[in-house]
Design an enzyme around this catalytic site. Structure first.
Site, PDB file in Angstrom:
ATOM      1  N   ASP A 160     -70.842 -26.168 -18.934  1.00  0.00           N
ATOM      2  CA  ASP A 160     -71.434 -26.564 -17.665  1.00  0.00           C
ATOM      3  C   ASP A 160     -72.146 -25.356 -17.026  1.00  0.00           C
ATOM      4  OD1 ASP A 160     -71.478 -28.808 -15.556  1.00  0.00           O
ATOM      5  OD2 ASP A 160     -70.543 -27.182 -14.414  1.00  0.00           O
ATOM      6  N   TYR A 264     -75.789 -23.248  -7.209  1.00  0.00           N
ATOM      7  CA  TYR A 264     -76.694 -24.393  -7.294  1.00  0.00           C
ATOM      8  C   TYR A 264     -77.707 -24.444  -6.160  1.00  0.00           C
ATOM      9  CZ  TYR A 264     -73.809 -26.154 -11.054  1.00  0.00           C
ATOM     10  OH  TYR A 264     -73.153 -26.296 -12.254  1.00  0.00           O
ATOM     11  N   HIS A 320     -67.795 -35.184 -20.456  1.00  0.00           N
ATOM     12  CA  HIS A 320     -68.302 -33.896 -19.982  1.00  0.00           C
ATOM     13  C   HIS A 320     -67.389 -32.729 -20.348  1.00  0.00           C
ATOM     14  CE1 HIS A 320     -70.682 -31.252 -17.496  1.00  0.00           C
ATOM     15  NE2 HIS A 320     -69.640 -30.909 -16.759  1.00  0.00           N
TER      16      HIS A 320
END
Length: 400
Positions: A160, A264, A320
């Site tokens: 990730d 982010y 994921h």
């Protein structure tokens, strides 16, 4: 020597991100307000967590250590012999070193393993300034961290967010990375266009968090229920719920979210220059194939265009978190990529040529039937193009 390969998005894209952040942010605030009005007490309820669960301070997996680099303290867990090749594990968002609990022991039999708490996460320092999380600063700190371990080369395994940073690092510092494993994360130039709508952290959320303060407060709602949603695979039995509590402890304060979210707030504005050379570092791309994966499969496949030597592995039935959902298969795939042979594999290698050929043939047929038809057809339909012939869903090199 660092290579200048990181570029900023254009003015139009930058303004578009900021405009959508405002619009979607207001829309999400309206939705949250409606929910708060319906249940004001429960919306902001949160359980006090003063002591870390035992799994967060577990010493059976490795030694908990710290290093300070330019005033920033980094926490990591280390296992394996110091004379063995170094493997650095970089976790995702929202996560910490505990993400690799099923890999540390398996890898430490053959490697010196270091599971790092990224800056802003876990027990590492958490500066609050957005500028502290610029990609250039993060990469320089990761480079210094690796050198502080007394080595000049290592293998990076990232999941990730950790894999996203790994992509940037292997482009910028190719001489530092021996091999690279990216888990559930496409190349940075594809990442933002291939986020699945099944993800809680989808494109709407990524724009919402551009706003100040509110995303951190929102993450804390309903006793950090965001952790339950994100780690839904850990709710299968009571024992694994200890890990959910560990993650809730690690993100139990507003400041525990500011640093992670700041990654982010910055990363959508950067890319790898399309003029950059292909990655020469041998790269393994691992992902799951069920709908709970956050990155669309075609994004992982298309990422091979940026790699000169690559392997792709689909972990059947995983989402994921393939390294947590099917750790036995994941570890087997990674160890094979890192050229670690098991006893069973050595026995296969010692068989006669005819036996080996027959075994290889039936293994290839099995893999093709199991993965090839369904996955390749699915990706071709979504992309409108063709999958590189080197994919084969088994480990092969891509010829350029």
């Amino acid at each position: 020597m660092a290579h200048t390969v990181i570029v900023n998005v254009g003015i139009y894209d930058s303004m578009r991100i900021r405009f959508l952040a405002l619009v979607l942010g207001l829309w999400i605030i309206l939705k949250r307000f409606t929910k708060w009005a319906w249940n004001p007490t429960g919306f902001f309820s949160i359980e006090l967590r003063d002591n870390p669960p035992s799994c967060l301070v577990d010493t059976t997996l490795g030694q908990h250590k710290y290093v300070k680099l330019k005033g920033i303290k980094f926490h990591y867990v280390e296992a394996g012999g110091r004379s063995q090749p170094l493997v650095v594990l970089l976790h995702g968002f929202p996560d910490c070193w505990l993400s690799w609990r099923s890999q540390i022991n398996a890898l430490s039999d053959h490697f010196r393993v270091v599971a790092l708490d990224l800056k802003g996460f876990g027990d590492s320092d958490k500066p609050v300034k957005r500028s502290s999380y610029r990609i250039e600063a993060i990469l320089e700190e990761l480079k210094q961290f690796i050198h502080s371990l007394g080595v000049t080369k290592c293998t990076i395994i990232g999941h990730d967010l950790g894999a996203l940073l790994g992509w940037y690092l292997v482009h910028r510092e190719p001489e530092l990375i021996e091999k690279f494993v990216t888990v559930a994360c496409p190349h940075p130039n594809l990442y933002w266009q291939t986020i699945s709508t099944h993800s809680y952290f989808n494109s709407q959320w990524l724009k919402f968090i551009q706003l100040p303060y509110l995303p951190e407060i929102d993450a804390m709602k309903e006793d950090i229920n965001i952790i339950n949603d994100h780690f839904s695979h850990l709710q299968n039995n009571g024992k694994k719920n200890n890990y959910l509590e560990a993650y809730k402890y690690a993100f139990s304060r507003k400041e525990d979210w500011t640093g992670p979210i700041n990654y982010y707030r910055n990363l959508p504005f950067t890319r790898i220059s399309e003029d950059s050379a292909q990655i020469k570092t041998s790269t393994l791309l691992v992902t799951g194939n069920n709908k709970s994966q956050y990155a669309k499969l075609e994004g992982v496949v298309q990422s091979t265009d940026y790699c000169e030597k690559f392997h792709v592995k689909i972990i059947d039935g995983a989402g994921h978190f393939p390294h947590q959902e099917n750790p036995e298969m994941f570890n087997k795939v990674v160890l094979k990529f890192l050229k670690v042979s098991t006893i069973a594999e050595k026995q296969v290698e010692n068989r006669s040529p005819s036996q080996g050929l027959i075994g290889h043939f039936f293994g290839a047929v099995s893999n093709t039937v199991k993965y090839g038809n369904s996955v390749i057809d699915s990706v071709q339909k979504k992309t409108g193009g063709s999958i590189p012939t080197s994919l084969g869903l088994t480990s092969q090199n891509k010829d350029k």
